[in-house]
Scaffold this motif. Sequence first.
Motif, PDB file in Angstrom:
ATOM      1  N   GLN A 133      29.812 -24.159  39.964  1.00  0.00           N
ATOM      2  CA  GLN A 133      31.410 -24.351  39.807  1.00  0.00           C
ATOM      3  C   GLN A 133      31.632 -25.230  38.817  1.00  0.00           C
ATOM      4  O   GLN A 133      31.015 -26.519  38.784  1.00  0.00           O
ATOM      5  N   ILE A 134      32.486 -25.060  37.814  1.00  0.00           N
ATOM      6  CA  ILE A 134      32.642 -25.642  36.462  1.00  0.00           C
ATOM      7  C   ILE A 134      33.587 -26.651  36.941  1.00  0.00           C
ATOM      8  O   ILE A 134      34.749 -26.503  37.455  1.00  0.00           O
ATOM      9  N   GLU A 135      33.248 -27.766  36.484  1.00  0.00           N
ATOM     10  CA  GLU A 135      34.154 -29.059  36.735  1.00  0.00           C
ATOM     11  C   GLU A 135      34.692 -29.194  35.364  1.00  0.00           C
ATOM     12  O   GLU A 135      34.164 -29.984  34.379  1.00  0.00           O
TER      13      GLU A 135
ATOM     14  N   SER B 162      38.851 -33.543  41.558  1.00  0.00           N
ATOM     15  CA  SER B 162      39.656 -32.861  42.664  1.00  0.00           C
ATOM     16  C   SER B 162      40.529 -32.126  42.176  1.00  0.00           C
ATOM     17  O   SER B 162      41.020 -31.527  43.056  1.00  0.00           O
ATOM     18  N   SER B 163      40.672 -31.484  40.867  1.00  0.00           N
ATOM     19  CA  SER B 163      41.623 -30.651  40.673  1.00  0.00           C
ATOM     20  C   SER B 163      40.969 -29.094  40.821  1.00  0.00           C
ATOM     21  O   SER B 163      41.430 -27.773  40.935  1.00  0.00           O
ATOM     22  N   THR B 164      39.336 -29.187  41.110  1.00  0.00           N
ATOM     23  CA  THR B 164      38.685 -27.875  41.449  1.00  0.00           C
ATOM     24  C   THR B 164      38.490 -27.673  42.715  1.00  0.00           C
ATOM     25  O   THR B 164      38.073 -28.479  43.358  1.00  0.00           O
TER      26      THR B 164
ATOM     27  N   GLY C 119      26.853 -25.580  44.004  1.00  0.00           N
ATOM     28  CA  GLY C 119      26.430 -26.543  43.002  1.00  0.00           C
ATOM     29  C   GLY C 119      27.697 -26.461  42.070  1.00  0.00           C
ATOM     30  O   GLY C 119      28.417 -25.742  41.793  1.00  0.00           O
ATOM     31  N   THR C 120      27.609 -27.591  41.158  1.00  0.00           N
ATOM     32  CA  THR C 120      28.531 -27.838  40.156  1.00  0.00           C
ATOM     33  C   THR C 120      27.978 -27.792  38.648  1.00  0.00           C
ATOM     34  O   THR C 120      26.691 -28.373  38.684  1.00  0.00           O
ATOM     35  N   ILE C 121      28.582 -27.696  37.744  1.00  0.00           N
ATOM     36  CA  ILE C 121      28.248 -28.032  36.242  1.00  0.00           C
ATOM     37  C   ILE C 121      29.572 -28.591  35.387  1.00  0.00           C
ATOM     38  O   ILE C 121      30.542 -27.996  35.721  1.00  0.00           O
TER      39      ILE C 121
ATOM     40  N   GLU D 230      42.275 -16.763  40.494  1.00  0.00           N
ATOM     41  CA  GLU D 230      43.578 -16.867  40.226  1.00  0.00           C
ATOM     42  C   GLU D 230      44.315 -18.198  40.035  1.00  0.00           C
ATOM     43  O   GLU D 230      44.971 -18.744  39.436  1.00  0.00           O
ATOM     44  N   ALA D 231      43.513 -19.026  40.758  1.00  0.00           N
ATOM     45  CA  ALA D 231      43.782 -20.546  41.038  1.00  0.00           C
ATOM     46  C   ALA D 231      43.175 -21.382  39.635  1.00  0.00           C
ATOM     47  O   ALA D 231      43.053 -22.671  39.866  1.00  0.00           O
ATOM     48  N   MET D 232      42.490 -20.535  38.670  1.00  0.00           N
ATOM     49  CA  MET D 232      41.672 -21.124  37.862  1.00  0.00           C
ATOM     50  C   MET D 232      40.604 -21.843  38.107  1.00  0.00           C
ATOM     51  O   MET D 232      40.131 -22.830  37.581  1.00  0.00           O
ATOM     52  N   ASP D 233      39.937 -21.405  39.476  1.00  0.00           N
ATOM     53  CA  ASP D 233      38.517 -22.049  39.858  1.00  0.00           C
ATOM     54  C   ASP D 233      37.573 -21.170  39.323  1.00  0.00           C
ATOM     55  O   ASP D 233      37.618 -20.003  39.573  1.00  0.00           O
ATOM     56  N   CYS D 234      36.871 -21.757  38.374  1.00  0.00           N
ATOM     57  CA  CYS D 234      35.878 -21.191  37.389  1.00  0.00           C
ATOM     58  C   CYS D 234      34.472 -21.547  37.697  1.00  0.00           C
ATOM     59  O   CYS D 234      34.086 -22.595  37.936  1.00  0.00           O
ATOM     60  N   TYR D 235      33.696 -20.447  37.637  1.00  0.00           N
ATOM     61  CA  TYR D 235      32.236 -20.497  37.772  1.00  0.00           C
ATOM     62  C   TYR D 235      31.295 -19.853  36.743  1.00  0.00           C
ATOM     63  O   TYR D 235      31.680 -19.001  36.006  1.00  0.00           O
ATOM     64  N   TYR D 236      30.128 -20.400  36.576  1.00  0.00           N
ATOM     65  CA  TYR D 236      29.349 -20.301  35.476  1.00  0.00           C
ATOM     66  C   TYR D 236      28.101 -19.728  36.097  1.00  0.00           C
ATOM     67  O   TYR D 236      27.303 -20.182  36.816  1.00  0.00           O
TER      68      TYR D 236
END
Length: 151
Positions: free
Chosen positions: A146-148, A52-54, A60-62, A130-136
């Motif tokens: 999207q990194i969980e 929920s913080s992402t 897709g997520t990892i 900028e919101a620290m939403d990170c992707y691999y």
Amino acid sequence: MSRRWRLRIRLAGAVLVVVAASWIMLNGGDPRELKVPGSPADRSSTSAPRDSSTPDSGLGTIPESQLPPQGRETLGLIHDGGPFPYDRDGITFDNREGILPQQQSGYYDEYTVPTPGLDHRGARRIVCGEAMDCYYTDDHYASFAQIEEGQ
């Protein structure tokens, strides 16, 4: 078609397979684990629960725990503010591919995830907003998950 042309076509096909497999391995992948978009192996990554913080990107997520060890290390460096091993770490990622959620210019930065055995940056990256939403990505921006974090 003559026998000679059939032989040339077969040889060209074999060379293409060898070149493709070599390229995949040199860029940090395993050709046996190649995921075809839309295949059952690819769809399984989209059904993972989201943290929920992402922010929800629709990608897709990892889970962070499933990143390669170098990816987890790079993510830690990002949170710590460095130092980073590559001069280009922290540069702006322009999202030219349009795969990540659309944001204003300069929103995303990219970081190298080292690939063991390579003497160059390879294809693996983490891109963070900028919101620290990170992707691999392990295929040089052709796809992202999207990194969980904390998972």
